[in-house]
Design a protein around this motif. Structure first.
Motif, short mmCIF file in Angstrom:
data_model
loop_
_atom_site.label_atom_id
_atom_site.label_comp_id
_atom_site.label_asym_id
_atom_site.label_seq_id
_atom_site.Cartn_x
_atom_site.Cartn_y
_atom_site.Cartn_z
N ASP A 133 0.81 -1.22 0.00
CA ASP A 133 0.00 0.00 0.00
C ASP A 133 0.84 1.27 0.00
OD1 ASP A 133 0.94 0.08 2.60
OD2 ASP A 133 -1.02 -0.17 3.54
N LYS A 134 2.18 1.13 -0.05
CA LYS A 134 3.05 2.30 -0.13
C LYS A 134 3.70 2.41 -1.50
CE LYS A 134 5.40 1.14 3.58
NZ LYS A 134 4.57 0.00 4.00
N ILE A 135 3.17 1.70 -2.49
CA ILE A 135 3.63 1.84 -3.87
C ILE A 135 2.70 2.81 -4.59
CG2 ILE A 135 3.93 0.68 -6.09
CD1 ILE A 135 4.85 -1.78 -4.57
N TYR A 136 3.31 3.77 -5.29
CA TYR A 136 2.56 4.80 -6.00
C TYR A 136 2.90 4.76 -7.50
CZ TYR A 136 1.75 6.83 -1.36
OH TYR A 136 1.38 7.03 -0.05
N ILE A 137 2.06 5.41 -8.28
CA ILE A 137 2.27 5.51 -9.73
C ILE A 137 2.53 6.97 -10.08
CG2 ILE A 137 1.27 5.17 -12.01
CD1 ILE A 137 1.80 2.55 -10.50
N GLY A 138 3.64 7.24 -10.78
CA GLY A 138 3.99 8.59 -11.19
C GLY A 138 3.46 8.91 -12.58
N VAL A 139 2.80 10.05 -12.72
CA VAL A 139 2.17 10.45 -13.98
C VAL A 139 2.80 11.75 -14.47
CG1 VAL A 139 0.00 11.25 -15.01
CG2 VAL A 139 -0.01 9.32 -13.41
N ASN A 140 3.19 11.75 -15.76
CA ASN A 140 3.71 12.97 -16.39
C ASN A 140 3.18 13.05 -17.82
OD1 ASN A 140 5.36 11.26 -18.02
ND2 ASN A 140 7.01 11.33 -16.51
N GLY A 141 3.76 13.92 -18.64
CA GLY A 141 3.28 14.08 -20.00
C GLY A 141 3.34 12.82 -20.84
N CYS A 142 4.35 11.97 -20.60
CA CYS A 142 4.45 10.71 -21.34
C CYS A 142 3.32 9.75 -20.98
CB CYS A 142 5.79 10.04 -21.06
SG CYS A 142 7.18 10.85 -21.86
N SER A 143 2.73 9.94 -19.82
CA SER A 143 1.61 9.10 -19.38
C SER A 143 0.30 9.53 -20.03
CB SER A 143 1.45 9.20 -17.86
OG SER A 143 2.65 9.03 -17.17
N LEU A 144 0.33 10.61 -20.83
CA LEU A 144 -0.90 11.23 -21.33
C LEU A 144 -0.87 11.42 -22.84
CD1 LEU A 144 -0.94 13.93 -18.50
CD2 LEU A 144 -2.46 11.94 -18.63
N LYS A 145 -0.06 10.60 -23.54
CA LYS A 145 0.12 10.78 -24.99
C LYS A 145 -1.09 10.34 -25.79
CE LYS A 145 5.15 10.42 -25.49
NZ LYS A 145 6.24 9.63 -26.10
#
Length: 352
Positions: free
Chosen positions: A230-242
């Motif tokens: 439960d301490k793992i997160y997902i990082g979102v940036n511009g490449c995540s939104l192509k």
């Protein structure tokens, strides 16, 4: 702009060779404009960026990043102190009571998967000595080092480092997280099965958690990662939104497990990206361009200019806009949730 707070959890502001923030583009030896990192940091502070995590991919980058972050923090406080009786727009008090005209700067220590050959090429080919040198950087810069990484697997670029070498030294770096009780800053490209297997095998070393940054995988992929701990997160940036598919995946990531980043100078949101549709008109009107003007080509740079297609930390606001749009929620709610997650992962009291 609204009174929001951001932590850019991944920005490549320091590199072993001259970068776009030094005015060099596309491998050219000709400088297009003066070094402008301080302008970049001031823009970030103006949109609400409170902290930036500068990512490192080699031992030398880790040393340089820690040193540069400390220098920026000292200069930020000094500039703020010098202007204390003047109008200091953007130099507000931080939560810990400090002041600064830049965000608070922190760094990572680790070896990127495409650079893992360094373990066998440096220090007379002794991986253990290289690892000990990484440990020294963490130990001597405990005030600014907040994560281990960027480490992981990248099977899209095996021409830089072969698969077995990547796997071996990804595993190697869990020792750093275990010894220093720090979270991991993780990289995974086209390596789902091996990445998951190694992470699962070492999940006991993730007492402080981890972020899988610049996520471009499937819904099934992030769900299996989040289920590990439960301490793992997902990082979102511009490449995540192509693409539309990318955006649909981001739409499904729970806000309480999401972090925002820019991966500057990479992963800018471009006009051709599907995510850009959430910036057109209405409430989402591209806050960054409104505030700082239209970006220019490198050779057209003037002080204060943003550069076309060069991502920088202030553009975390654009990432936030798109996430809010695709999730049909408010910009402020996305910013608040992701900032809280960033504080929990990197700046909890026991790790500060």
């Amino acid at each position: 702009m609204p009174d929001v707070k951001f932590c850019d959890i991944g920005a490549n502001l320091v590199s072993a060779s001259p970068s776009t923030f030094d005015g060099f583009y596309f491998g050219s030896q000709v400088q297009s404009h003066p070094e402008d990192s301080e302008d970049v940091l001031e823009r970030a502070k103006r949109v609400g960026v409170r902290e930036i995590l500068v990512t490192a991919g080699t031992l030398e980058e880790a040393k340089a990043a820690a040193s540069k972050c400390r220098m920026w923090n000292e200069k930020s406080f000094r500039k703020s102190s010098n202007s204390i009786n003047n109008d200091r727009e953007g130099a507000d008090d931080d939560e810990d009571g400090s002041e600064g005209v830049f965000p608070k700067m922190y760094s990572t220590v680790g070896v990127h998967p495409t650079r893992c050959d360094e373990f066998e090429e440096k220090y007379d080919g002794s991986p253990e000595r290289y690892l000990q040198a990484l440990k020294t950087v963490v130990r001597e810069n405990a005030d600014v080092v907040k994560a281990i990484g960027e480490c992981g697997l990248d099977y899209d670029r095996l021409h830089f480092c072969e698969k077995e070498t990547q796997k071996k030294y990804f595993q190697f770096q869990f020792e750093l997280a275990k010894e220093f009780d720090l979270p991991l800053f993780l990289h995974s490209r086209n390596s789902r099965e091996d990445f998951y297997e190694i992470l699962k095998r070492n999940v006991k070393h993730l007492r402080k958690g981890a972020v899988v940054h610049s996520f471009t995988g499937t819904r099934e992929e992030f769900e299996e990662l989040l289920a590990l701990d439960d301490k793992i997160y997902i990082g979102v940036n511009g490449c995540s939104l192509k693409t539309e598919e990318n955006v649909n995946v981001v739409q499904s990531i729970p806000l309480d497990r999401m972090l925002l980043e820019t991966d500057a100078p990479w992963c800018a949101v471009k006009k051709t990206h599907f995510g850009n549709t959430f910036l057109e008109g209405g409430e989402n009107s591209n806050r960054i361009q409104t505030l700082f003007g239209t970006p220019v080509k490198p050779k057209k740079w003037q002080k204060g200019s943003m550069i076309k297609d060069r991502s920088e930390p202030c553009q975390i606001a654009t990432v936030c806009e798109i996430v809010a749009g695709c999730k049909e929620t408010s910009y402020e709610d996305v910013a608040e949730a992701c900032y809280r997650n960033s504080r929990d992962l990197f700046f909890s009291p026991s790790s500060s």
